[in-house]
Design an enzyme around this catalytic site. Sequence first.
Site, PDB file in Angstrom:
ATOM      1  N   ASP A 181       0.863  -1.183   0.000  1.00 17.76           N
ATOM      2  CA  ASP A 181       0.000   0.000   0.000  1.00 17.76           C
ATOM      3  C   ASP A 181       0.895   1.226   0.000  1.00 17.76           C
ATOM      4  OD1 ASP A 181      -2.321   1.767   0.484  1.00 17.76           O
ATOM      5  OD2 ASP A 181      -3.336  -0.105   0.984  1.00 17.76           O
ATOM      6  N   HIS A 253      -2.895   3.254  -4.696  1.00 17.61           N
ATOM      7  CA  HIS A 253      -2.195   2.940  -3.429  1.00 17.61           C
ATOM      8  C   HIS A 253      -0.726   2.616  -3.704  1.00 17.61           C
ATOM      9  CE1 HIS A 253      -5.747   2.716  -0.755  1.00 17.61           C
ATOM     10  NE2 HIS A 253      -6.383   2.327  -1.838  1.00 17.61           N
ATOM     11  N   GLU A 318     -10.015   2.465  -5.009  1.00 16.15           N
ATOM     12  CA  GLU A 318      -9.638   3.846  -4.672  1.00 16.15           C
ATOM     13  C   GLU A 318      -8.545   4.404  -5.575  1.00 16.15           C
ATOM     14  OE1 GLU A 318     -10.772   3.937   0.027  1.00 16.15           O
ATOM     15  OE2 GLU A 318      -8.725   3.381  -0.450  1.00 16.15           O
TER      16      GLU A 318
HETATM   17  C1  TNX Z   1     -10.901   1.656   2.689  1.00 13.78           C
HETATM   18  S1  TNX Z   1     -11.630  -1.097   1.503  1.00 13.78           S
HETATM   19  C2  TNX Z   1      -9.800   1.074   2.099  1.00 13.78           C
HETATM   20  C3  TNX Z   1      -8.537   0.951   2.857  1.00 13.78           C
HETATM   21  C4  TNX Z   1      -8.612   1.636   4.192  1.00 13.78           C
HETATM   22  C5  TNX Z   1      -9.947   1.357   4.836  1.00 13.78           C
HETATM   23  C6  TNX Z   1     -10.109   1.953   6.192  1.00 13.78           C
HETATM   24  C7  TNX Z   1     -10.588  -0.618   0.576  1.00 13.78           C
HETATM   25  C8  TNX Z   1     -10.554  -1.442  -0.575  1.00 13.78           C
HETATM   26  N1  TNX Z   1      -9.828   0.466   0.853  1.00 13.78           N
HETATM   27  O1  TNX Z   1      -7.467   1.431   2.083  1.00 13.78           O
HETATM   28  O2  TNX Z   1      -7.567   1.160   4.988  1.00 13.78           O
HETATM   29  O3  TNX Z   1     -10.985   1.873   4.010  1.00 13.78           O
HETATM   30  O4  TNX Z   1     -11.273   1.503   6.813  1.00 13.78           O
END
Ligand code: TNX
Length: 561
Positions: A181, A253, A318
Amino acid sequence: MKHLLPLPRRAETGPGSAEIAPGSSVSGPAPLTDAVRLALPVLDLRVLDLRVLDLRVLDLRPGDAATAAVRVEEDPRLGPEAYELTIAGDGVRIAAGDRAGAFYAAQTLRQLLPAEAFRSAVAPGTSWTVPCGRVEDAPRFSWRGAHLDVARNFLPKREVLRMIDLMALHKLNRLHLHLADDQGWRVESRAFPLLHEVGSHRPQTITSHKGEAPAFDGVPHGGHYTLSDLAEIAACARAREVMVVPEIDVPGHASAVLAAYPALASRPQERYEVLDRWGISPAILSPLPATVDFLTTVFAEITDALGDVPYFHIGGDECVLDDWAASAEISAYQASLGLETTGDLHAWFLRRLADALAERGSRAVVWDEAFVSGRLRPDTVVMPWRGEHVARRAAAAGHDVVATPVFPMYFDYAEAASPEEPAGLGDAITVADVVAFAPAPSEWPEEERARVIGAQFQLWSERIPDGRTLDYRAWPRGCAAAEVAWTGGPAAPEDFFPRLEAHLARLDAFGVEYRPLSGPRPWQRGGTGWRRHRPGAVDVQDVMRHLHELSLSADSTRPSL
Ligand code: TNX
Protein backbone atom coordinates in the site's frame (compact mmCIF):
# COMPACT_ATOMS: atom_id res chain seq x y z
CA MET A 1 -22.08 -29.66 23.85
CA LYS A 2 -23.70 -26.30 24.56
CA HIS A 3 -20.65 -24.09 24.16
CA LEU A 4 -19.31 -24.94 20.73
CA LEU A 5 -18.29 -21.96 18.59
CA PRO A 6 -18.93 -21.76 15.68
CA LEU A 7 -22.22 -23.56 16.16
CA PRO A 8 -22.26 -27.02 14.52
CA ARG A 9 -25.20 -28.18 12.38
CA ARG A 10 -26.21 -30.85 14.91
CA ALA A 11 -24.92 -31.71 18.35
CA GLU A 12 -26.35 -34.15 20.90
CA THR A 13 -25.07 -35.01 24.32
CA GLY A 14 -25.39 -38.61 25.49
CA PRO A 15 -24.95 -40.16 28.92
CA GLY A 16 -21.47 -40.84 30.27
CA SER A 17 -18.04 -39.72 29.26
CA ALA A 18 -14.83 -40.95 27.67
CA GLU A 19 -11.31 -40.66 29.06
CA ILE A 20 -8.32 -39.57 27.04
CA ALA A 21 -5.08 -40.37 28.85
CA PRO A 22 -1.72 -38.70 28.13
CA GLY A 23 0.11 -40.25 25.20
CA SER A 24 -3.07 -41.86 23.84
CA SER A 25 -2.97 -42.94 20.26
CA VAL A 26 -4.94 -41.81 17.27
CA SER A 27 -5.39 -44.29 14.46
CA GLY A 28 -6.55 -43.84 10.92
CA PRO A 29 -5.40 -43.06 7.40
CA ALA A 30 -2.78 -40.42 6.77
CA PRO A 31 -2.99 -37.46 6.43
CA LEU A 32 -6.25 -37.35 8.39
CA THR A 33 -4.69 -38.65 11.59
CA ASP A 34 -1.90 -36.16 11.32
CA ALA A 35 -4.43 -33.31 11.00
CA VAL A 36 -6.14 -34.52 14.17
CA ARG A 37 -2.90 -34.62 16.08
CA LEU A 38 -1.94 -31.15 14.87
CA ALA A 39 -5.27 -29.74 16.07
CA LEU A 40 -4.86 -31.31 19.51
CA PRO A 41 -1.29 -30.47 20.46
CA VAL A 42 -2.12 -30.54 24.14
CA LEU A 43 -3.18 -34.20 23.98
CA ASP A 44 0.24 -35.53 23.02
CA LEU A 45 -1.37 -38.16 20.81
CA ARG A 46 0.73 -40.87 19.17
CA VAL A 47 -0.25 -41.61 15.61
CA LEU A 48 -1.00 -45.10 14.34
CA ASP A 49 -1.26 -44.66 10.64
CA LEU A 50 -3.25 -47.62 9.34
CA ARG A 51 -1.85 -47.30 5.85
CA VAL A 52 1.80 -47.32 6.80
CA LEU A 53 1.41 -49.09 10.07
CA ASP A 54 4.59 -50.78 11.10
CA LEU A 55 3.85 -52.11 14.53
CA ARG A 56 7.43 -53.08 15.26
CA VAL A 57 8.78 -49.61 14.56
CA LEU A 58 6.10 -48.02 16.70
CA ASP A 59 6.57 -50.64 19.39
CA LEU A 60 2.87 -51.26 19.66
CA ARG A 61 0.79 -54.36 19.99
CA PRO A 62 -1.47 -55.44 17.10
CA GLY A 63 -4.62 -54.69 19.09
CA ASP A 64 -3.64 -51.07 19.68
CA ALA A 65 -5.26 -49.68 16.55
CA ALA A 66 -8.63 -50.99 17.68
CA THR A 67 -8.24 -49.49 21.13
CA ALA A 68 -6.86 -46.12 20.04
CA ALA A 69 -8.37 -43.25 22.02
CA VAL A 70 -9.26 -41.45 18.79
CA ARG A 71 -10.09 -43.43 15.66
CA VAL A 72 -10.30 -41.55 12.37
CA GLU A 73 -12.09 -42.90 9.30
CA GLU A 74 -12.27 -41.55 5.82
CA ASP A 75 -15.89 -41.31 4.71
CA PRO A 76 -16.20 -40.26 1.07
CA ARG A 77 -19.92 -39.57 1.53
CA LEU A 78 -19.05 -36.54 3.60
CA GLY A 79 -18.44 -33.37 1.59
CA PRO A 80 -15.53 -30.94 1.76
CA GLU A 81 -14.69 -29.86 5.32
CA ALA A 82 -17.56 -31.90 6.79
CA TYR A 83 -17.15 -34.24 9.73
CA GLU A 84 -18.89 -36.48 12.22
CA LEU A 85 -17.54 -36.74 15.73
CA THR A 86 -18.78 -39.47 18.04
CA ILE A 87 -17.71 -39.72 21.64
CA ALA A 88 -18.61 -42.97 23.36
CA GLY A 89 -17.39 -44.77 26.46
CA ASP A 90 -14.79 -46.70 24.44
CA GLY A 91 -13.27 -43.61 22.81
CA VAL A 92 -13.68 -40.99 20.13
CA ARG A 93 -14.52 -41.65 16.49
CA ILE A 94 -14.04 -39.11 13.73
CA ALA A 95 -15.38 -39.54 10.22
CA ALA A 96 -14.36 -37.05 7.55
CA GLY A 97 -14.24 -36.88 3.77
CA ASP A 98 -11.02 -34.89 3.67
CA ARG A 99 -8.15 -33.65 5.81
CA ALA A 100 -9.96 -30.39 6.60
CA GLY A 101 -12.97 -32.28 7.97
CA ALA A 102 -10.74 -34.33 10.27
CA PHE A 103 -8.96 -31.16 11.39
CA TYR A 104 -12.25 -29.44 12.23
CA ALA A 105 -13.54 -32.50 14.08
CA ALA A 106 -10.45 -32.31 16.25
CA GLN A 107 -11.00 -28.56 16.79
CA THR A 108 -14.50 -29.36 18.00
CA LEU A 109 -13.14 -32.11 20.25
CA ARG A 110 -10.70 -29.60 21.73
CA GLN A 111 -13.63 -27.31 22.56
CA LEU A 112 -15.29 -30.21 24.39
CA LEU A 113 -12.31 -30.43 26.73
CA PRO A 114 -11.90 -27.92 29.57
CA ALA A 115 -10.62 -24.46 28.58
CA GLU A 116 -7.24 -25.61 29.96
CA ALA A 117 -6.83 -27.52 26.69
CA PHE A 118 -6.16 -24.14 25.02
CA ARG A 119 -2.93 -23.57 26.93
CA SER A 120 0.25 -24.37 25.04
CA ALA A 121 1.24 -27.00 27.60
CA VAL A 122 -0.47 -28.78 30.46
CA ALA A 123 0.80 -30.42 33.63
CA PRO A 124 2.43 -33.78 32.83
CA GLY A 125 0.06 -36.66 33.36
CA THR A 126 -3.12 -34.61 32.79
CA SER A 127 -5.88 -36.78 31.39
CA TRP A 128 -9.08 -35.47 29.91
CA THR A 129 -12.70 -36.43 30.32
CA VAL A 130 -14.98 -35.76 27.35
CA PRO A 131 -18.77 -35.92 27.64
CA CYS A 132 -20.32 -38.55 25.35
CA GLY A 133 -22.29 -37.33 22.39
CA ARG A 134 -22.28 -36.78 18.69
CA VAL A 135 -21.65 -33.81 16.38
CA GLU A 136 -22.48 -33.68 12.66
CA ASP A 137 -21.13 -30.62 11.01
CA ALA A 138 -20.26 -28.88 7.75
CA PRO A 139 -19.73 -25.24 6.84
CA ARG A 140 -22.27 -23.14 4.97
CA PHE A 141 -19.52 -21.16 3.19
CA SER A 142 -16.23 -22.26 1.69
CA TRP A 143 -14.53 -18.83 2.19
CA ARG A 144 -14.26 -17.91 5.85
CA GLY A 145 -11.73 -15.16 5.81
CA ALA A 146 -9.64 -12.78 7.83
CA HIS A 147 -7.84 -9.88 6.16
CA LEU A 148 -4.63 -8.52 7.68
CA ASP A 149 -3.27 -5.19 6.48
CA VAL A 150 0.46 -5.63 7.07
CA ALA A 151 1.21 -2.66 4.79
CA ARG A 152 0.09 0.31 6.89
CA ASN A 153 1.66 -1.18 10.01
CA PHE A 154 3.92 -4.14 9.54
CA LEU A 155 3.26 -7.19 11.69
CA PRO A 156 6.22 -9.45 12.38
CA LYS A 157 5.99 -13.01 11.11
CA ARG A 158 5.26 -14.38 14.59
CA GLU A 159 2.01 -12.36 14.71
CA VAL A 160 0.92 -13.73 11.35
CA LEU A 161 1.63 -17.31 12.48
CA ARG A 162 -0.28 -16.69 15.70
CA MET A 163 -3.20 -15.28 13.73
CA ILE A 164 -3.24 -18.48 11.66
CA ASP A 165 -3.44 -20.55 14.86
CA LEU A 166 -6.31 -18.42 16.12
CA MET A 167 -8.08 -18.66 12.78
CA ALA A 168 -7.81 -22.46 12.88
CA LEU A 169 -9.47 -22.58 16.32
CA HIS A 170 -12.42 -20.73 14.80
CA LYS A 171 -12.55 -22.83 11.60
CA LEU A 172 -11.58 -19.78 9.53
CA ASN A 173 -9.77 -20.81 6.37
CA ARG A 174 -8.62 -17.84 4.24
CA LEU A 175 -5.90 -15.42 5.30
CA HIS A 176 -5.92 -12.41 3.00
CA LEU A 177 -2.57 -10.63 3.36
CA HIS A 178 -2.60 -7.02 2.14
CA LEU A 179 1.09 -6.83 1.23
CA ALA A 180 1.43 -3.46 -0.48
CA ASP A 181 0.00 0.00 0.00
CA ASP A 182 1.08 3.65 0.02
CA GLN A 183 2.66 3.27 3.45
CA GLY A 184 4.78 0.20 2.77
CA TRP A 185 5.74 -2.71 0.51
CA ARG A 186 6.05 -5.85 2.62
CA VAL A 187 7.58 -8.65 0.58
CA GLU A 188 11.04 -9.37 -0.76
CA SER A 189 11.58 -9.20 -4.51
CA ARG A 190 14.73 -10.71 -5.93
CA ALA A 191 13.90 -9.34 -9.37
CA PHE A 192 13.29 -5.77 -8.13
CA PRO A 193 15.06 -5.52 -4.76
CA LEU A 194 14.39 -1.80 -4.29
CA LEU A 195 10.79 -2.79 -3.59
CA HIS A 196 11.74 -4.14 -0.18
CA GLU A 197 14.93 -2.14 0.30
CA VAL A 198 13.28 1.24 -0.29
CA GLY A 199 9.55 0.54 -0.22
CA SER A 200 9.35 -1.25 3.14
CA HIS A 201 10.11 1.64 5.48
CA ARG A 202 9.16 5.20 6.28
CA PRO A 203 10.78 7.72 8.61
CA GLN A 204 7.73 8.42 10.77
CA THR A 205 3.95 8.00 11.08
CA ILE A 206 1.15 10.49 11.54
CA THR A 207 -0.45 10.58 15.00
CA SER A 208 -3.00 13.37 14.62
CA HIS A 209 -6.64 12.77 13.73
CA LYS A 210 -8.42 14.04 10.64
CA GLY A 211 -9.13 17.77 10.88
CA GLU A 212 -6.31 18.43 13.36
CA ALA A 213 -2.92 20.06 12.69
CA PRO A 214 -0.69 17.23 11.41
CA ALA A 215 1.56 15.70 14.07
CA PHE A 216 4.02 12.81 13.65
CA ASP A 217 5.62 10.29 16.01
CA GLY A 218 9.17 10.74 14.72
CA VAL A 219 9.66 6.96 14.90
CA PRO A 220 10.92 5.05 11.83
CA HIS A 221 8.66 2.16 10.85
CA GLY A 222 9.41 -0.78 8.59
CA GLY A 223 9.66 -4.48 7.89
CA HIS A 224 9.00 -7.03 5.19
CA TYR A 225 8.72 -10.80 4.77
CA THR A 226 11.40 -12.59 2.81
CA LEU A 227 10.19 -15.01 0.17
CA SER A 228 11.31 -17.79 2.54
CA ASP A 229 9.13 -16.25 5.28
CA LEU A 230 6.18 -16.33 2.89
CA ALA A 231 6.85 -19.98 2.07
CA GLU A 232 6.95 -20.76 5.79
CA ILE A 233 3.73 -18.82 6.48
CA ALA A 234 1.97 -20.64 3.64
CA ALA A 235 3.16 -24.06 4.83
CA CYS A 236 2.07 -23.41 8.43
CA ALA A 237 -1.24 -22.10 7.17
CA ARG A 238 -1.81 -25.08 4.88
CA ALA A 239 -1.16 -27.52 7.73
CA ARG A 240 -3.96 -25.70 9.61
CA GLU A 241 -6.31 -25.72 6.61
CA VAL A 242 -5.81 -22.00 6.00
CA MET A 243 -5.11 -20.75 2.49
CA VAL A 244 -3.00 -17.61 2.13
CA VAL A 245 -4.46 -15.12 -0.36
CA PRO A 246 -1.80 -12.53 -1.19
CA GLU A 247 -2.79 -9.03 -2.27
CA ILE A 248 -0.72 -6.57 -4.24
CA ASP A 249 -3.07 -3.61 -4.52
CA VAL A 250 -2.76 -1.89 -7.93
CA PRO A 251 -2.81 0.43 -9.81
CA GLY A 252 -3.59 2.91 -6.98
CA HIS A 253 -2.20 2.94 -3.43
CA ALA A 254 1.19 2.92 -5.20
CA SER A 255 3.42 5.36 -3.26
CA ALA A 256 5.74 2.66 -1.87
CA VAL A 257 6.30 1.02 -5.28
CA LEU A 258 6.88 4.39 -6.88
CA ALA A 259 9.34 5.45 -4.17
CA ALA A 260 11.36 2.41 -5.28
CA TYR A 261 10.73 2.53 -9.05
CA PRO A 262 9.49 6.00 -10.10
CA ALA A 263 9.80 5.02 -13.77
CA LEU A 264 6.56 3.03 -13.32
CA ALA A 265 4.60 6.19 -12.51
CA SER A 266 2.23 7.94 -14.82
CA ARG A 267 4.36 11.05 -14.16
CA PRO A 268 7.88 9.60 -14.15
CA GLN A 269 9.47 13.00 -13.33
CA GLU A 270 7.70 13.17 -9.98
CA ARG A 271 9.51 12.12 -6.77
CA TYR A 272 7.58 9.72 -4.55
CA GLU A 273 7.97 8.75 -0.92
CA VAL A 274 6.59 5.95 1.18
CA LEU A 275 3.70 7.79 2.83
CA ASP A 276 3.75 8.70 6.51
CA ARG A 277 0.05 9.58 6.61
CA TRP A 278 -3.25 7.86 5.81
CA GLY A 279 -5.96 8.54 3.25
CA ILE A 280 -6.19 8.19 -0.50
CA SER A 281 -3.13 9.30 -2.43
CA PRO A 282 -3.03 10.24 -6.11
CA ALA A 283 0.03 7.98 -6.65
CA ILE A 284 -0.87 5.55 -9.42
CA LEU A 285 1.11 3.11 -11.54
CA SER A 286 1.12 3.70 -15.27
CA PRO A 287 -0.95 1.14 -17.19
CA LEU A 288 1.70 0.78 -19.95
CA PRO A 289 3.08 -2.66 -20.90
CA ALA A 290 6.26 -2.15 -18.82
CA THR A 291 4.13 -2.04 -15.66
CA VAL A 292 2.25 -5.19 -16.60
CA ASP A 293 5.57 -6.98 -17.19
CA PHE A 294 6.96 -5.71 -13.89
CA LEU A 295 3.91 -6.85 -11.94
CA THR A 296 3.66 -10.25 -13.58
CA THR A 297 7.29 -10.88 -12.59
CA VAL A 298 6.62 -9.86 -8.99
CA PHE A 299 3.39 -11.89 -8.85
CA ALA A 300 5.30 -14.93 -10.08
CA GLU A 301 7.91 -14.53 -7.32
CA ILE A 302 5.17 -14.40 -4.69
CA THR A 303 3.28 -17.32 -6.21
CA ASP A 304 6.42 -19.44 -6.39
CA ALA A 305 7.18 -18.72 -2.73
CA LEU A 306 3.67 -19.51 -1.53
CA GLY A 307 3.33 -22.68 -3.55
CA ASP A 308 -0.23 -23.41 -4.52
CA VAL A 309 -2.03 -20.04 -4.99
CA PRO A 310 -5.64 -20.58 -6.08
CA TYR A 311 -6.49 -16.88 -5.48
CA PHE A 312 -4.39 -13.74 -5.96
CA HIS A 313 -5.86 -10.35 -5.00
CA ILE A 314 -4.95 -7.42 -7.25
CA GLY A 315 -6.87 -4.65 -5.47
CA GLY A 316 -8.27 -2.17 -7.96
CA ASP A 317 -9.77 0.11 -5.27
CA GLU A 318 -9.64 3.85 -4.67
CA CYS A 319 -7.79 4.87 -7.81
CA VAL A 320 -7.28 8.52 -8.69
CA LEU A 321 -7.03 8.36 -12.49
CA ASP A 322 -6.13 12.03 -13.04
CA ASP A 323 -2.47 11.32 -13.85
CA TRP A 324 -3.53 8.92 -16.60
CA ALA A 325 -5.74 11.57 -18.18
CA ALA A 326 -2.91 14.14 -17.93
CA SER A 327 -0.30 11.94 -19.67
CA ALA A 328 -0.07 12.22 -23.45
CA GLU A 329 1.65 8.83 -23.67
CA ILE A 330 -1.05 7.09 -21.65
CA SER A 331 -3.86 8.82 -23.55
CA ALA A 332 -2.31 7.74 -26.85
CA TYR A 333 -1.99 4.18 -25.54
CA GLN A 334 -5.63 4.24 -24.40
CA ALA A 335 -6.71 5.41 -27.87
CA SER A 336 -4.58 2.73 -29.54
CA LEU A 337 -6.50 0.11 -27.55
CA GLY A 338 -9.79 1.66 -28.67
CA LEU A 339 -10.74 2.52 -25.09
CA GLU A 340 -12.89 5.57 -24.44
CA THR A 341 -12.29 6.50 -20.83
CA THR A 342 -9.61 6.16 -18.18
CA GLY A 343 -12.15 3.97 -16.34
CA ASP A 344 -12.08 1.58 -19.32
CA LEU A 345 -8.30 1.61 -19.16
CA HIS A 346 -8.43 0.77 -15.43
CA ALA A 347 -10.63 -2.22 -16.31
CA TRP A 348 -8.37 -3.26 -19.19
CA PHE A 349 -5.22 -3.07 -17.02
CA LEU A 350 -6.70 -5.28 -14.27
CA ARG A 351 -7.95 -7.70 -16.90
CA ARG A 352 -4.44 -8.08 -18.33
CA LEU A 353 -3.13 -8.93 -14.87
CA ALA A 354 -5.97 -11.36 -14.17
CA ASP A 355 -5.28 -13.12 -17.49
CA ALA A 356 -1.58 -13.39 -16.61
CA LEU A 357 -2.49 -14.87 -13.22
CA ALA A 358 -4.87 -17.34 -14.85
CA GLU A 359 -1.99 -18.64 -16.98
CA ARG A 360 -0.24 -19.56 -13.75
CA GLY A 361 -3.32 -21.17 -12.23
CA SER A 362 -4.54 -18.35 -9.96
CA ARG A 363 -7.95 -16.71 -9.99
CA ALA A 364 -7.90 -12.95 -9.50
CA VAL A 365 -9.74 -11.32 -6.60
CA VAL A 366 -10.65 -7.61 -6.70
CA TRP A 367 -12.33 -4.93 -4.60
CA ASP A 368 -15.71 -3.91 -6.00
CA GLU A 369 -14.52 -0.80 -7.90
CA ALA A 370 -12.90 -3.16 -10.38
CA PHE A 371 -16.24 -4.90 -10.92
CA VAL A 372 -17.93 -1.55 -11.53
CA SER A 373 -15.20 -0.66 -14.06
CA GLY A 374 -16.15 -3.80 -15.99
CA ARG A 375 -14.33 -6.29 -18.25
CA LEU A 376 -13.59 -8.74 -15.44
CA ARG A 377 -12.85 -12.32 -16.31
CA PRO A 378 -15.92 -14.36 -15.38
CA ASP A 379 -13.89 -16.31 -12.83
CA THR A 380 -12.73 -13.19 -10.95
CA VAL A 381 -13.89 -13.09 -7.33
CA VAL A 382 -15.35 -9.78 -6.13
CA MET A 383 -15.03 -8.33 -2.62
CA PRO A 384 -17.83 -5.79 -2.30
CA TRP A 385 -16.71 -3.54 0.53
CA ARG A 386 -19.19 -0.77 -0.28
CA GLY A 387 -22.22 -2.77 0.77
CA GLU A 388 -25.00 -5.11 -0.15
CA HIS A 389 -26.15 -3.30 -3.25
CA VAL A 390 -22.90 -3.69 -5.17
CA ALA A 391 -22.50 -7.20 -3.74
CA ARG A 392 -25.79 -8.18 -5.29
CA ARG A 393 -24.92 -6.62 -8.64
CA ALA A 394 -21.67 -8.60 -8.75
CA ALA A 395 -23.50 -11.80 -7.81
CA ALA A 396 -26.19 -11.15 -10.44
CA ALA A 397 -23.42 -10.67 -13.02
CA GLY A 398 -22.27 -14.21 -12.19
CA HIS A 399 -19.19 -13.46 -10.08
CA ASP A 400 -18.29 -15.34 -6.98
CA VAL A 401 -18.61 -12.88 -4.12
CA VAL A 402 -16.99 -12.77 -0.69
CA ALA A 403 -19.03 -10.50 1.58
CA THR A 404 -16.69 -7.81 2.98
CA PRO A 405 -18.96 -4.80 3.70
CA VAL A 406 -17.55 -2.02 5.88
CA PHE A 407 -20.56 -2.55 8.13
CA PRO A 408 -20.20 -4.90 9.93
CA MET A 409 -16.94 -6.49 8.67
CA TYR A 410 -14.39 -3.67 9.09
CA PHE A 411 -12.85 -4.41 12.45
CA ASP A 412 -10.66 -1.32 12.25
CA TYR A 413 -13.77 0.58 13.35
CA ALA A 414 -14.18 1.00 17.11
CA GLU A 415 -16.51 -1.28 19.05
CA ALA A 416 -18.20 1.60 20.85
CA ALA A 417 -18.60 5.35 20.45
CA SER A 418 -17.16 5.84 23.91
CA PRO A 419 -14.30 8.03 25.16
CA GLU A 420 -12.89 4.90 26.82
CA GLU A 421 -12.51 3.12 23.54
CA PRO A 422 -9.20 3.47 21.67
CA ALA A 423 -9.68 5.42 18.44
CA GLY A 424 -10.66 3.40 15.42
CA LEU A 425 -11.25 4.53 11.86
CA GLY A 426 -14.79 5.32 12.94
CA ASP A 427 -17.63 4.24 15.24
CA ALA A 428 -19.06 1.68 15.92
CA ILE A 429 -19.20 -2.00 14.97
CA THR A 430 -20.16 -4.31 17.82
CA VAL A 431 -20.09 -8.07 18.29
CA ALA A 432 -23.90 -7.99 18.12
CA ASP A 433 -23.71 -6.25 14.72
CA VAL A 434 -21.50 -9.04 13.39
CA VAL A 435 -23.71 -11.79 14.84
CA ALA A 436 -26.72 -10.25 13.05
CA PHE A 437 -24.96 -10.38 9.66
CA ALA A 438 -26.20 -12.65 6.87
CA PRO A 439 -23.59 -12.74 4.07
CA ALA A 440 -26.17 -14.09 1.57
CA PRO A 441 -29.39 -12.21 2.44
CA SER A 442 -32.55 -14.32 2.37
CA GLU A 443 -34.36 -11.68 0.27
CA TRP A 444 -32.03 -12.29 -2.69
CA PRO A 445 -33.04 -14.72 -5.44
CA GLU A 446 -31.52 -18.17 -5.10
CA GLU A 447 -29.05 -17.82 -8.03
CA GLU A 448 -27.59 -14.67 -6.48
CA ARG A 449 -27.37 -16.18 -3.00
CA ALA A 450 -25.54 -19.15 -4.49
CA ARG A 451 -22.83 -16.79 -5.77
CA VAL A 452 -21.87 -15.75 -2.26
CA ILE A 453 -18.99 -18.05 -1.42
CA GLY A 454 -18.26 -16.58 1.97
CA ALA A 455 -17.53 -13.69 4.27
CA GLN A 456 -14.39 -12.04 5.56
CA PHE A 457 -13.50 -9.50 8.23
CA GLN A 458 -10.96 -6.76 7.53
CA LEU A 459 -8.25 -5.54 9.88
CA TRP A 460 -7.03 -2.39 8.15
CA SER A 461 -4.12 -1.32 10.28
CA GLU A 462 -3.93 2.47 10.25
CA ARG A 463 -4.76 2.25 13.96
CA ILE A 464 -3.42 -1.24 14.65
CA PRO A 465 0.27 -0.67 15.37
CA ASP A 466 1.06 -3.98 17.09
CA GLY A 467 -0.05 -7.47 18.06
CA ARG A 468 -1.74 -6.38 21.30
CA THR A 469 -3.99 -3.97 19.44
CA LEU A 470 -4.58 -6.63 16.80
CA ASP A 471 -5.92 -8.99 19.48
CA TYR A 472 -8.18 -6.27 20.80
CA ARG A 473 -9.65 -5.40 17.41
CA ALA A 474 -9.91 -8.96 16.09
CA TRP A 475 -11.54 -10.75 19.03
CA PRO A 476 -14.30 -11.36 19.95
CA ARG A 477 -15.72 -9.81 16.77
CA GLY A 478 -13.73 -12.46 14.87
CA CYS A 479 -15.56 -15.16 16.87
CA ALA A 480 -18.86 -13.71 15.65
CA ALA A 481 -17.57 -13.52 12.06
CA ALA A 482 -16.45 -17.15 12.27
CA GLU A 483 -19.94 -18.08 13.46
CA VAL A 484 -21.77 -16.42 10.56
CA ALA A 485 -19.24 -17.64 7.98
CA TRP A 486 -19.58 -21.24 9.22
CA THR A 487 -23.35 -21.31 9.79
CA GLY A 488 -24.49 -18.78 7.18
CA GLY A 489 -25.78 -16.45 9.91
CA PRO A 490 -27.39 -14.58 11.42
CA ALA A 491 -27.12 -16.07 14.90
CA ALA A 492 -29.69 -15.56 17.65
CA PRO A 493 -27.99 -13.33 20.25
CA GLU A 494 -29.52 -15.21 23.17
CA ASP A 495 -27.95 -18.39 21.87
CA PHE A 496 -24.66 -16.87 20.73
CA PHE A 497 -23.61 -14.77 23.72
CA PRO A 498 -23.64 -17.54 26.36
CA ARG A 499 -21.54 -19.66 24.00
CA LEU A 500 -19.21 -16.72 23.46
CA GLU A 501 -18.76 -16.21 27.22
CA ALA A 502 -17.63 -19.82 27.55
CA HIS A 503 -15.42 -19.47 24.49
CA LEU A 504 -13.66 -16.41 25.94
CA ALA A 505 -12.29 -18.66 28.71
CA ARG A 506 -10.59 -20.63 25.91
CA LEU A 507 -9.12 -17.43 24.50
CA ASP A 508 -7.91 -16.48 28.01
CA ALA A 509 -6.15 -19.84 28.26
CA PHE A 510 -4.67 -19.37 24.79
CA GLY A 511 -3.39 -15.92 25.83
CA VAL A 512 -5.49 -13.60 23.69
CA GLU A 513 -5.88 -9.95 24.76
CA TYR A 514 -9.37 -9.64 23.33
CA ARG A 515 -11.78 -6.83 24.09
CA PRO A 516 -13.89 -7.87 27.10
CA LEU A 517 -17.62 -7.72 26.39
CA SER A 518 -17.99 -5.15 29.16
CA GLY A 519 -15.47 -2.78 27.54
CA PRO A 520 -11.73 -2.19 27.54
CA ARG A 521 -9.51 -2.97 30.51
CA PRO A 522 -7.80 0.17 31.89
CA TRP A 523 -4.67 -0.36 29.81
CA GLN A 524 -6.72 -1.05 26.71
CA ARG A 525 -8.41 2.37 26.82
CA GLY A 526 -7.65 5.19 24.42
CA GLY A 527 -6.06 7.48 26.98
CA THR A 528 -5.21 11.05 26.04
CA GLY A 529 -2.35 10.36 23.60
CA TRP A 530 -2.46 9.50 19.93
CA ARG A 531 -5.06 6.79 20.37
CA ARG A 532 -7.54 8.98 22.21
CA HIS A 533 -11.06 8.44 21.03
CA ARG A 534 -13.23 11.22 19.67
CA PRO A 535 -16.82 10.02 19.94
CA GLY A 536 -18.93 10.76 16.93
CA ALA A 537 -15.94 11.58 14.71
CA VAL A 538 -17.03 9.23 11.89
CA ASP A 539 -20.26 7.29 12.10
CA VAL A 540 -20.06 3.97 10.25
CA GLN A 541 -23.66 4.34 9.07
CA ASP A 542 -22.76 7.67 7.40
CA VAL A 543 -19.78 5.95 5.78
CA MET A 544 -22.04 3.19 4.45
CA ARG A 545 -24.53 5.69 3.02
CA HIS A 546 -21.71 7.52 1.30
CA LEU A 547 -20.19 4.31 -0.10
CA HIS A 548 -23.59 3.12 -1.27
CA GLU A 549 -24.10 6.35 -3.26
CA LEU A 550 -20.66 5.96 -4.82
CA SER A 551 -21.19 2.35 -5.78
CA LEU A 552 -24.36 3.40 -7.61
CA SER A 553 -22.57 5.88 -9.84
CA ALA A 554 -21.02 4.61 -13.05
CA ASP A 555 -17.77 6.45 -12.42
CA SER A 556 -17.20 4.78 -9.10
CA THR A 557 -13.54 3.97 -9.39
CA ARG A 558 -13.20 7.48 -7.97
CA PRO A 559 -11.87 7.68 -4.42
CA SER A 560 -14.51 7.41 -1.85
CA LEU A 561 -13.44 8.34 1.65
C1 TNX B 1 -10.90 1.66 2.69
S1 TNX B 1 -11.63 -1.10 1.50
C2 TNX B 1 -9.80 1.07 2.10
C3 TNX B 1 -8.54 0.95 2.86
C4 TNX B 1 -8.61 1.64 4.19
C5 TNX B 1 -9.95 1.36 4.84
C6 TNX B 1 -10.11 1.95 6.19
C7 TNX B 1 -10.59 -0.62 0.58
C8 TNX B 1 -10.55 -1.44 -0.58
N1 TNX B 1 -9.83 0.47 0.85
O1 TNX B 1 -7.47 1.43 2.08
O2 TNX B 1 -7.57 1.16 4.99
O3 TNX B 1 -10.99 1.87 4.01
O4 TNX B 1 -11.27 1.50 6.81
